[in-house]
Scaffold this motif. Structure first.
Motif, PDB file in Angstrom:
ATOM      1  N   PHE A  55       0.855  -1.184   0.000  1.00  0.00           N
ATOM      2  CA  PHE A  55       0.000   0.000   0.000  1.00  0.00           C
ATOM      3  C   PHE A  55       0.899   1.244   0.000  1.00  0.00           C
ATOM      4  CE2 PHE A  55      -4.642  -0.707   1.389  1.00  0.00           C
ATOM      5  CZ  PHE A  55      -4.705  -1.942   0.774  1.00  0.00           C
ATOM      6  N   ASP A  56       0.632   2.181  -0.922  1.00  0.00           N
ATOM      7  CA  ASP A  56       1.406   3.430  -0.900  1.00  0.00           C
ATOM      8  C   ASP A  56       0.758   4.407   0.087  1.00  0.00           C
ATOM      9  OD1 ASP A  56      -0.781   4.485  -2.247  1.00  0.00           O
ATOM     10  OD2 ASP A  56       0.250   4.641  -4.184  1.00  0.00           O
ATOM     11  N   THR A  57       1.331   5.602   0.185  1.00  0.00           N
ATOM     12  CA  THR A  57       0.862   6.545   1.213  1.00  0.00           C
ATOM     13  C   THR A  57      -0.599   6.927   0.988  1.00  0.00           C
ATOM     14  OG1 THR A  57       3.101   7.387   1.212  1.00  0.00           O
ATOM     15  CG2 THR A  57       1.501   8.665   2.437  1.00  0.00           C
ATOM     16  N   LEU A  58      -0.966   7.146  -0.280  1.00  0.00           N
ATOM     17  CA  LEU A  58      -2.357   7.510  -0.572  1.00  0.00           C
ATOM     18  C   LEU A  58      -3.297   6.378  -0.150  1.00  0.00           C
ATOM     19  CD1 LEU A  58      -4.415   9.452  -1.845  1.00  0.00           C
ATOM     20  CD2 LEU A  58      -4.012   8.285  -4.042  1.00  0.00           C
ATOM     21  N   ALA A  59      -2.927   5.146  -0.482  1.00  0.00           N
ATOM     22  CA  ALA A  59      -3.770   3.993  -0.110  1.00  0.00           C
ATOM     23  C   ALA A  59      -3.859   3.859   1.410  1.00  0.00           C
ATOM     24  CB  ALA A  59      -3.215   2.714  -0.738  1.00  0.00           C
ATOM     25  N   MET A  60      -2.783   4.179   2.114  1.00  0.00           N
ATOM     26  CA  MET A  60      -2.828   4.115   3.588  1.00  0.00           C
ATOM     27  C   MET A  60      -3.784   5.171   4.143  1.00  0.00           C
ATOM     28  SD  MET A  60      -1.091   1.560   4.464  1.00  0.00           S
ATOM     29  CE  MET A  60      -1.081   1.661   6.246  1.00  0.00           C
TER      30      MET A  60
ATOM     31  N   GLY B 102      12.749   4.514  -1.987  1.00  0.00           N
ATOM     32  CA  GLY B 102      11.730   5.534  -2.273  1.00  0.00           C
ATOM     33  C   GLY B 102      10.773   5.786  -1.115  1.00  0.00           C
ATOM     34  N   ILE B 103      10.445   4.756  -0.357  1.00  0.00           N
ATOM     35  CA  ILE B 103       9.456   4.897   0.733  1.00  0.00           C
ATOM     36  C   ILE B 103       9.934   5.818   1.855  1.00  0.00           C
ATOM     37  CG2 ILE B 103       8.423   2.612   0.355  1.00  0.00           C
ATOM     38  CD1 ILE B 103      10.019   2.028   3.138  1.00  0.00           C
ATOM     39  N   GLU B 104      11.255   6.103   1.867  1.00  0.00           N
ATOM     40  CA  GLU B 104      11.754   6.978   2.937  1.00  0.00           C
ATOM     41  C   GLU B 104      11.219   8.394   2.801  1.00  0.00           C
ATOM     42  OE1 GLU B 104      16.044   6.774   3.276  1.00  0.00           O
ATOM     43  OE2 GLU B 104      15.984   4.591   3.300  1.00  0.00           O
ATOM     44  N   PHE B 105      10.769   8.761   1.572  1.00  0.00           N
ATOM     45  CA  PHE B 105      10.331  10.141   1.373  1.00  0.00           C
ATOM     46  C   PHE B 105       9.014  10.435   2.067  1.00  0.00           C
ATOM     47  CE2 PHE B 105       8.670  13.863  -0.736  1.00  0.00           C
ATOM     48  CZ  PHE B 105       9.779  14.680  -0.696  1.00  0.00           C
ATOM     49  N   ASP B 106       8.018   9.556   1.858  1.00  0.00           N
ATOM     50  CA  ASP B 106       6.708   9.876   2.459  1.00  0.00           C
ATOM     51  C   ASP B 106       6.060   8.720   3.219  1.00  0.00           C
ATOM     52  OD1 ASP B 106       6.360   8.559   0.069  1.00  0.00           O
ATOM     53  OD2 ASP B 106       4.599   9.686  -0.557  1.00  0.00           O
ATOM     54  N   LEU B 107       6.232   7.479   2.734  1.00  0.00           N
ATOM     55  CA  LEU B 107       5.520   6.372   3.403  1.00  0.00           C
ATOM     56  C   LEU B 107       6.102   6.079   4.796  1.00  0.00           C
ATOM     57  CD1 LEU B 107       3.316   4.235   3.326  1.00  0.00           C
ATOM     58  CD2 LEU B 107       4.917   2.687   2.181  1.00  0.00           C
ATOM     59  N   LEU B 108       7.407   6.008   4.885  1.00  0.00           N
ATOM     60  CA  LEU B 108       8.014   5.697   6.185  1.00  0.00           C
ATOM     61  C   LEU B 108       7.665   6.764   7.237  1.00  0.00           C
ATOM     62  CD1 LEU B 108       9.718   3.459   7.482  1.00  0.00           C
ATOM     63  CD2 LEU B 108      11.772   4.672   6.766  1.00  0.00           C
ATOM     64  N   PRO B 109       7.753   8.067   6.875  1.00  0.00           N
ATOM     65  CA  PRO B 109       7.317   9.087   7.853  1.00  0.00           C
ATOM     66  C   PRO B 109       5.830   8.965   8.215  1.00  0.00           C
ATOM     67  CG  PRO B 109       8.607  10.103   6.087  1.00  0.00           C
ATOM     68  CD  PRO B 109       8.383   8.670   5.690  1.00  0.00           C
ATOM     69  N   TRP B 110       4.978   8.622   7.210  1.00  0.00           N
ATOM     70  CA  TRP B 110       3.543   8.454   7.512  1.00  0.00           C
ATOM     71  C   TRP B 110       3.355   7.317   8.513  1.00  0.00           C
ATOM     72  CZ3 TRP B 110      -0.412   5.010   7.654  1.00  0.00           C
ATOM     73  CH2 TRP B 110      -1.708   5.533   7.729  1.00  0.00           C
ATOM     74  N   MET B 111       4.066   6.229   8.277  1.00  0.00           N
ATOM     75  CA  MET B 111       3.947   5.074   9.185  1.00  0.00           C
ATOM     76  C   MET B 111       4.403   5.474  10.595  1.00  0.00           C
ATOM     77  SD  MET B 111       3.067   2.391   7.112  1.00  0.00           S
ATOM     78  CE  MET B 111       3.615   0.977   8.011  1.00  0.00           C
TER      79      MET B 111
ATOM     80  N   LEU C  62      26.500   5.778  -1.472  1.00  0.00           N
ATOM     81  CA  LEU C  62      26.450   4.655  -2.421  1.00  0.00           C
ATOM     82  C   LEU C  62      25.014   4.356  -2.864  1.00  0.00           C
ATOM     83  CD1 LEU C  62      28.956   2.232  -0.609  1.00  0.00           C
ATOM     84  CD2 LEU C  62      29.401   3.620  -2.655  1.00  0.00           C
ATOM     85  N   PHE C  63      24.074   4.535  -1.951  1.00  0.00           N
ATOM     86  CA  PHE C  63      22.660   4.217  -2.232  1.00  0.00           C
ATOM     87  C   PHE C  63      21.827   5.426  -1.805  1.00  0.00           C
ATOM     88  CE2 PHE C  63      24.942   0.320  -1.184  1.00  0.00           C
ATOM     89  CZ  PHE C  63      24.654  -0.486  -2.274  1.00  0.00           C
ATOM     90  N   PRO C  64      21.774   6.464  -2.648  1.00  0.00           N
ATOM     91  CA  PRO C  64      21.179   7.739  -2.205  1.00  0.00           C
ATOM     92  C   PRO C  64      19.710   7.621  -1.801  1.00  0.00           C
ATOM     93  CG  PRO C  64      22.325   7.971  -4.319  1.00  0.00           C
ATOM     94  CD  PRO C  64      22.257   6.500  -4.021  1.00  0.00           C
ATOM     95  N   PRO C  65      19.342   8.288  -0.708  1.00  0.00           N
ATOM     96  CA  PRO C  65      17.929   8.339  -0.310  1.00  0.00           C
ATOM     97  C   PRO C  65      17.147   9.190  -1.313  1.00  0.00           C
ATOM     98  CG  PRO C  65      19.280   9.709   1.142  1.00  0.00           C
ATOM     99  CD  PRO C  65      20.226   9.019   0.212  1.00  0.00           C
ATOM    100  N   PRO C  66      15.819   9.051  -1.373  1.00  0.00           N
ATOM    101  CA  PRO C  66      15.019   9.799  -2.362  1.00  0.00           C
ATOM    102  C   PRO C  66      14.990  11.287  -2.035  1.00  0.00           C
ATOM    103  CG  PRO C  66      13.605   8.665  -0.798  1.00  0.00           C
ATOM    104  CD  PRO C  66      15.000   8.228  -0.480  1.00  0.00           C
ATOM    105  N   ARG C  67      14.935  12.116  -3.095  1.00  0.00           N
ATOM    106  CA  ARG C  67      14.835  13.566  -2.918  1.00  0.00           C
ATOM    107  C   ARG C  67      13.446  14.069  -3.274  1.00  0.00           C
ATOM    108  NH1 ARG C  67      19.412  16.765  -3.367  1.00  0.00           N
ATOM    109  NH2 ARG C  67      21.337  15.664  -2.927  1.00  0.00           N
ATOM    110  N   SER C  68      12.605  13.168  -3.762  1.00  0.00           N
ATOM    111  CA  SER C  68      11.231  13.548  -4.109  1.00  0.00           C
ATOM    112  C   SER C  68      10.350  12.310  -3.944  1.00  0.00           C
ATOM    113  CB  SER C  68      11.165  14.026  -5.562  1.00  0.00           C
ATOM    114  OG  SER C  68      11.585  12.976  -6.406  1.00  0.00           O
TER     115      SER C  68
END
Ligand code: NDP
Length: 281
Positions: A146-151, A176-185, A268-274
């Motif tokens: 489930f993405d952030t909108l679905a949550m 990618g989930i670090e941008f919005d889903l992880l904070p929402w959780m 080495l594994f950049p976090p998402p910027r958007s």
């Protein structure tokens, strides 16, 4: 010396080890069953007492392997299973759960997930999950992929706020989930279960990860898992059918990444910027 595992906590206060055991591809071949059962039991013996399975895996075969691995030692274990979206009608949910309980040889699933969004109305699925919870057949329920909108949409449904977890693809190469889903959780005090934490094994062939792990004197798998274990309320569920590799994965919990090492992983594994669309397998 092995330290105790970090833990994650569900909204109802139940805490579980943040490192569990995956079971995808188990139960596909009877010839491997003994080794798979041994690998799961080795994990349980070293504290990885959360097992993730699904009715879809090997057409129920992975739940049966799990059932054999936990026979006589159900107490203290935390069993997660998932229902196929095609079964997510009200009636279908109740029937799917009964079938999973039978294959698992248990009378209760600790966390029951909708495997990915379904064409059946989510409010019907939630109502059935709540019924199963009242009947004691599941202790709590959640979703997967489930993405952030679905949550947010789930959360707005009657009893939708009772969702206990979301299981998504999360590893060093899929951040990618670090941008919005992880904070929402985090805002909703809900653990995030990180599936394919080794990117189904692909990460282990990444030369940059291999080099950094070599310099630290750990294995690439351990470094990939240590990255996830360093996150708050994230549960990683690596799958291995080998007791040796399960023990290796368990030892990832003994690694404390320094700020410099974390910065190097970010390089080495950049976090998402958007915002990124949710990736899934
Ligand atoms: P993982 O990222 O856990 O990688 C598993 C692969 O890595 C296997 O080939 C395994 O081989 C290998 N491996 C494990 N440990 C080591 C090690 N220490 N050294 C070298 N190789 C290793 O992939 P999965 O896709 O299995 O994800 C984990 C779990 O997440 C699944 O098993 C399942 O329970 C869940 N999942 C959920 C999904 C969902 O939609 N909700 C989707 C995908 C997975 P070997 O067994 O030979 O050790």
């Amino acid at each position: 010396m092995s330290h105790s595992l970090p833990s994650a906590t569900f909204p109802d206060g139940q805490s579980v080890p943040a490192l569990g055991l995956g079971t995808w591809h188990m139960g596909e071949d009877r010839a491997s069953a003994k080794a798979e059962i041994r690998a799961l039991q080795a994990g349980i013996d070293c504290g990885m007492t959360l097992i993730d399975t699904a009715e879809m895996y090997a057409g129920g075969g992975a739940e049966e392997i799990t059932g054999e691995a936990i026979k006589g030692r159900r107490d203290g274990l935390f069993i997660v299973s998932k229902m196929m979206p095609s079964n997510a009608s009200h009636k279908g949910t109740l029937a799917a759960c009964e079938a999973s309980l039978r294959r698992l040889g248990t009378d209760r699933i600790d966390l029951y997930l909708l495997h990915w969004p379904s064409r059946h109305p989510l409010r019907d699925t939630v109502a059935a999950f709540e019924e199963l919870r009242s009947a004691g057949k599941i202790a709590r329920w959640g979703v997967s992929n489930f993405d952030t909108l679905a949550m947010r949409q789930l959360s707005a449904l009657p009893k939708g706020k009772n969702c206990a977890a979301n299981q998504v693809l999360y590893n060093l190469s899929t951040r990618g989930i670090e941008f919005d889903l992880l904070p929402w959780m985090a805002e909703n005090a809900m653990p995030l279960m990180a599936y394919s934490p080794l990117d189904e094994g692909r990460l282990l062939r990444n030369p940059d990860l291999g080099k950094m792990a070599g310099q630290m004197g750990v294995s690439p798998a351990q470094l990939a898992l240590a990255f996830l274990l360093g996150r708050d309320n994230v549960i990683a569920i690596p799958k291995s059918s080998s007791p040796e590799r399960v023990a290796e994965n368990r030892a990832a919990a003994d690694i404390q990444l320094t700020a410099d090492q974390t910065a190097e992983l970010d390089r080495l594994f950049p976090p998402p910027r958007s915002r990124q669309p949710l990736e899934m397998i």
